[in-house]
Design a protein around this motif. Structure first.
Motif: not given
Length: 179
Positions: A73-82
């Motif tokens: 769940x925490x990784x879902x809130x990481x800023x990632x450029x997809x």
């Protein structure tokens, strides 16, 4: 009555998914990743959270806890450029999982017990929990999209200042099945 419940919730989920889809259609790729400030969420982050939640809650819905061990769940809130396509594939994957689970339910399943984070819920309660959660996030997506589009925003409901025209149209037509 329960068959009507399942039909109703599927319709509600489809409606809210459509609001998200219509918002994405109005945004440029880079706008999906814009954040108001460092602590706020971008549309992309909200999409990744919703997808992760749907996959966790609705994979093996009747037989396993809705909070899966594989979910981060925490990784879902990481800023990632997809890429936009990757982001929207995740969006669709989550919704497909949800609709597949709902389509597999029978009326007799609605009072069965399922668990979310080791907390017991009836199937109906678990669905209602998500029917409150996802529109909350869809509202965020729409709000952010509206801010980003500014005066180029195309309303997803009755446009501001158009209620009279809408009501005139609504009240001037006979309802179906009436003469």
């Amino acid at each position: 009555m329960t068959t009507n419940y399942l039909k109703s919730v599927k319709g509600q989920f489809a409606y809210y998914k459509g609001l998200g889809d219509a918002t994405f259609d109005q945004l440029a790729d880079d706008q999906l990743f814009e954040k108001y400030h460092e602590e706020s969420n971008s549309i992309a982050i909200i999409v990744m959270h919703m997808s992760g939640n749907m996959m966790s809650r609705f994979t093996d819905f009747l037989t396993t806890d809705g909070e899966k061990r594989w979910r981060n769940r925490d990784a879902e809130f990481d800023t990632r450029l997809l890429a936009r396509t990757t982001l929207l594939e995740n969006w669709e994957k989550g919704w497909n999982c949800l609709f597949h689970a709902l389509d597999s339910l029978k009326d007799s399943d609605l009072n069965r017990e399922v668990f979310i984070r080791n907390e017991a819920h009836s199937v109906m309660e678990a669905i209602n929990r998500q029917l409150a959660h996802y529109p909350y996030h869809i509202g965020q997506i729409v709000f952010i999209g509206k801010m980003l589009c500014n005066n180029k925003w195309r309303s997803l409901s009755i446009p501001k200042g158009r209620s009279d025209a809408y009501n005139a149209n609504l009240f001037s037509k006979p309802k179906s099945g009436t003469k």
